[in-house]
Design an enzyme around this catalytic site. Structure first.
Site, PDB file in Angstrom:
ATOM      1  N   HIS A 366     -12.507 -11.040  58.527  1.00 27.69           N
ATOM      2  CA  HIS A 366     -13.271 -11.865  59.460  1.00 27.69           C
ATOM      3  C   HIS A 366     -13.282 -13.324  59.049  1.00 27.69           C
ATOM      4  CE1 HIS A 366     -15.654  -8.220  61.085  1.00 27.69           C
ATOM      5  NE2 HIS A 366     -14.629  -8.513  61.845  1.00 27.69           N
ATOM      6  N   CYS A 679       8.855 -14.729  72.161  1.00 25.89           N
ATOM      7  CA  CYS A 679       7.489 -15.110  71.777  1.00 25.89           C
ATOM      8  C   CYS A 679       7.154 -14.706  70.336  1.00 25.89           C
ATOM      9  CB  CYS A 679       6.464 -14.516  72.744  1.00 25.89           C
ATOM     10  SG  CYS A 679       6.398 -12.731  72.703  1.00 25.89           S
TER      11      CYS A 679
HETATM   12  C1  PEP Z   1       6.238  -9.589  68.243  1.00 29.61           C
HETATM   13  O1  PEP Z   1       6.315  -8.420  67.874  1.00 29.61           O
HETATM   14  O2  PEP Z   1       7.147 -10.420  68.073  1.00 29.61           O
HETATM   15  C2  PEP Z   1       5.010 -10.073  68.892  1.00 29.61           C
HETATM   16  C3  PEP Z   1       4.973 -11.273  69.431  1.00 29.61           C
HETATM   17  O3  PEP Z   1       3.926  -9.247  68.880  1.00 29.61           O
HETATM   18  P1  PEP Z   1       2.943  -9.101  67.616  1.00 29.61           P
HETATM   19  O4  PEP Z   1       3.379 -10.095  66.584  1.00 29.61           O
HETATM   20  O5  PEP Z   1       1.582  -9.343  68.144  1.00 29.61           O
HETATM   21  O6  PEP Z   1       3.187  -7.679  67.226  1.00 29.61           O
END
Ligand code: PEP
Ligand code: MG
Length: 752
Positions: A366, A679
């Site tokens: 946290h 992403c």
């Molecule tokens: C990923 O796996 O690249 C992603 C963006 O999701 P997370 O990092 O939240 O698993």
């Protein structure tokens, strides 16, 4: 609360011990009297105290029953013999047949061969073993639970004597490793990025307790109850005065404060004859000492919260509640702590707090989530840092590289100040790009979005200059809450996110919980391979109500605005079809109720599981967009755990296998007319971003702190040159392409 009569023996013993401790005389003499008292009190023939000395050695300091000339002669290493085993595990050991135990180590000088039974407990101070207290009996006997408790309570009182500095010097007990006041560099875990320079403030609310033994346990129980009530009141008003996810975190924490088991253990210790303060400290010490045996990450995090609460309770008991921590530092300061709860972080002036260094700490604790949201660099797992830093020492926290510099030499300080200044100037330059598009020198427009998960991220959205939110991790607010948010709460939150995005698109990723992303209110059970376990849509498909509620909230929040939804960890097209059906049910429900429907609704999938690549054509006919979750995709592609530091350097995204995969993917999406973005973390690293754009990606989504840098990078590159160069790399077999790409970028004048 009432006092159990069975504690009378323990209380009588404690009262006698207190008298001995309060009388004059050397610590060694007191120890000798104490062992005699304990042996008599527990009807044992032997009572011995071993004190831990430098070099992880336990030395016999006093004994009743063993040969006196063994005192200061008998020594055992931690882990050696029964005494060493207790010290190694910080756990009591009760044996009716001591010699039958595999760790039994015979020491002839003690004359202990005639004693059959053995009971030993660790002497703990701040969760560290500083000695061992043991009793032995000639006859074979089983020790009762209550006797173990009594010996533990006595050990708690003895800890004061052992750590008092008279038996062995404080320097030795602190295990100073000869570094003295020299400059020091410590490596730790990068928990929150950034550089911070300031004076150290030791967060060691180690409250000196004058009275350990009580005469009147009933009165102590009342004092305890009053302090607990007072603490709850203070926490309530802290929660009331806090907003957003900070409030959720504090609420979870307040729930822990109501943990009945924790309070019951403190009451039990009071009943055995300790004062309320000493009882809190004893339970705190026990929990801390057992911490090494707790492997479940969520529970480990909660132990930190319990420790924070114990400190708070102690402050209420001793009347020393700090309104604002007395820092002694006039400018910026760096807080150094063993661990810390979220409420304690809120006690500090966060405008002057330049960094946080923790001996423990993890990315999901946290305090880390809060500090990150406040832009404070954090280093975790900085070993023994509390023993190596003094209040007022200059400290540099380098959250980008996971390093802490303590008392750095003048030239190091100057170098970091210059780096900070250069960073500030660079940030200013980057800020000037805020309203500029991410367009390459040869005119190709790249959509550059940001990833978010906290409202705190969203509140900076206008200053960041992103084209939208390419990944909104909806599980993050869930992780901070004490309970599952209902549809109304969720709809309010998502509506707020859309408001803050001010018309720019937001891709909401449905819940990606399970595995290591645990929710406080959700017991998913133990899993051998959590990353490949029951998580994300696998959970949503098995528990459709959870997903349907979330989708319902999203539809409501969007009202007539555009809604982008994406599903994480989809492995097969059939799974997507099932998810789409659930979504359709919610759309039908919404239109049946006359709710306004999203306009338009775009449905996408995160590409994270390699199997999906082999159904790409079918998938592309169904989805409105794809987003490559490269963090997961690469870990599954290379079969390399993304959290394993030993593998971090081994598999590089900039290797032929991943480059070819990504290039083919971009081309096939382009041919199908389906937008595809990246992403995962790679999109936020300048060299990788150059490669991704060169491979054909036109949409990137990166951490808020990386947007400006990636924009500058894109604006300084010529796409045609990069594409041509990548063609030559993709066909080779070398997995060391990063250096070559970097050299190319520098040569081309690309800002990396
Ligand atoms: C990923 O796996 O690249 C992603 C963006 O999701 P997370 O990092 O939240 O698993
Ligand atoms: Mg992922």
């Amino acid at each position: 609360m009432s006092v159990d009569a069975s504690h009378t023996g323990s209380r009588r013993l404690l009262a006698r011990l207190r008298d001995v401790m309060a009388a004059g005389g050397s610590a060694q003499k007191k120890l000798e009297q104490v062992v005699t008292l304990i042996a008599a009190g527990l009807e044992a023939q032997v009572c011995s105290v071993y004190v831990k000395r430098a070099g992880e050695v336990l030395e016999l300091f006093a004994t009743e029953g063993l040969r006196r000339d063994a005192v200061h002669v008998t020594r055992l290493r931690v882990g050696e013999g029964l005494v060493g085993t207790i010290a190694a595990h910080a756990r009591a050991l009760a044996l009716s047949d001591a010699k039958g135990h595999p760790s039994f180590a015979f020491r002839p000088e003690t004359g202990e061969e005639i004693y059959l039974s053995f009971l030993g407990v660790p002497i703990l101070r701040s969760g560290r073993v500083i000695g061992v207290l043991a009793v032995q009996n000639t006859r074979r006997r089983a020790y009762e639970e209550e006797e173990i408790e009594t010996l533990e309570t006595v050990a708690m009182v003895l800890a004061e004597l052992v750590a008092g500095g008279d038996l062995i010097s404080r320097e030795e007990s602190r295990q100073v490793d000869g570094i003295g006041m020299l400059a020091l560099r410590l490596d730790g875990l990068k928990l929150a990025a950034g550089i911070g320079i300031g004076q150290a403030v030791l967060h060691r609310p180690q409250i000196a307790i004058d009275r350990l033994v009580s005469d009147d346990p009933d009165r102590e129980l009342v004092r305890l109850q009053d302090a607990v009530d007072e603490m709850h009141g203070a926490l309530d008003s802290m929660v009331e005065n806090t907003e957003g996810e900070h409030r959720d975190i504090l609420e979870t924490y307040r729930m822990i404060a109501e943990d009945a088991g924790w309070l019951a253990r403190i009451e039990e210790a009071v009943a055995s004859g300790l004062t309320a303060e000493a009882a809190v400290q004893k339970v705190q010490s026990d929990i801390r000492a057992r911490m090494s045996q707790i492997t479940e990450p969520y529970l480990r995090e909660r132990v930190h919260d319990l420790e924070d609460l114990a400190n708070r309770l102690l402050q209420h008991l001793t009347g020393g509640v700090r309104a604002a921590v007395d820092l002694g530092a006039t400018n910026g300061f760096v807080v150094v702590a063993r661990s810390m709860g979220p409420a304690e972080l809120m006690d500090y002036d966060r405008d002057r707090m330049r960094g946080l260094v923790l001996e423990e700490g993890s990315p999901t604790s946290h305090v880390t989530i809060l500090a990150r949201a406040c832009g404070i660099p954090v280093i975790g797992r900085a070993r023994d840092v509390l023993d190596r830093v003094e209040t007022g020492d200059p400290v540099i926290v380098d959250g980008d590289h996971g390093q802490v510099f303590v008392r750095p030499a003048e030239d190091v300080q100057v170098a970091f100040r210059e780096a900070l200044e250069a960073r500030r100037q660079h940030q200013e330059q980057l800020a000037a790009l805020r309203d500029e598009p991410a367009t390459t020198l040869d005119g190709v427009r790249i959509t550059l979005s940001m990833n978010a998960g906290l409202l705190a991220d969203m509140s900076h959205f206008p200053e960041i200059g992103a084209d939208g939110v390419g990944l909104y991790r909806t599980e993050v607010p869930f992780m901070a809450r004490p309970n599952l948010p209902g549809v109304d709460d969720q709809a309010t939150l998502y509506g707020r996110v859309l408001d803050l995005a001010d018309g720019k698109p937001v891709a909401f990723r449905t819940l990606d919980v399970g595995g290591d992303k645990l929710l406080p209110f959700w017991d998913a059970g133990d899993e051998e391979n959590p990353a490949m376990g029951w998580r994300a849509v696998r959970m949503s498909l098995d528990r459709p109500a959870l997903l349907r509620q979330q989708v319902r909230a999203l539809i409501r929040a969007a009202a007539e605005r555009e809604l982008r939804l994406m599903f994480p960890m989809v492995s097969e097209v059939a799974e997507f079809d099932d998810l789409q059906r659930l979504l359709d049910m919610e759309l039908e429900r919404a239109s049946g109720l006359g709710w306004p429907l999203p306009g338009p609704l775009k449905v996408g999938v995160m590409l994270e599981v390699p199997a999906l690549l082999f159904q790409l054509d079918d998938l592309l006919q169904r989805v409105d967009f794809l987003s490559v979750g490269s963090n997961d995709l690469l870990q599954f592609l290379y079969a390399a755990d993304r959290g394993n530091a030993r593998l971090a350097e081994r598999y590089d995204a900039l290797s032929p296998a991943s480059l070819r995969l990504l290039r083919d993917l971009a081309a096939r999406c382009d041919a199908a007319g389906v937008p595809v973005s990246v992403c995962g973390e790679i999109a936020g690293r300048p060299i990788d971003a150059v490669a991704l754009v060169g491979l054909g990606f036109r949409h990137l989504s990166v951490a808020p702190s990386a947007v400006a840098q990636i924009k500058e990078t894109i604006r300084s590159m010529r796409l045609d040159a990069v594409t041509g160069y990548l063609d030559t790399l993709v066909h080779g077999t070398s997995n060391r392409l990063r250096g070559r790409l970097r050299a190319f970028a520098i040569d081309q004048g690309i800002a990396i």
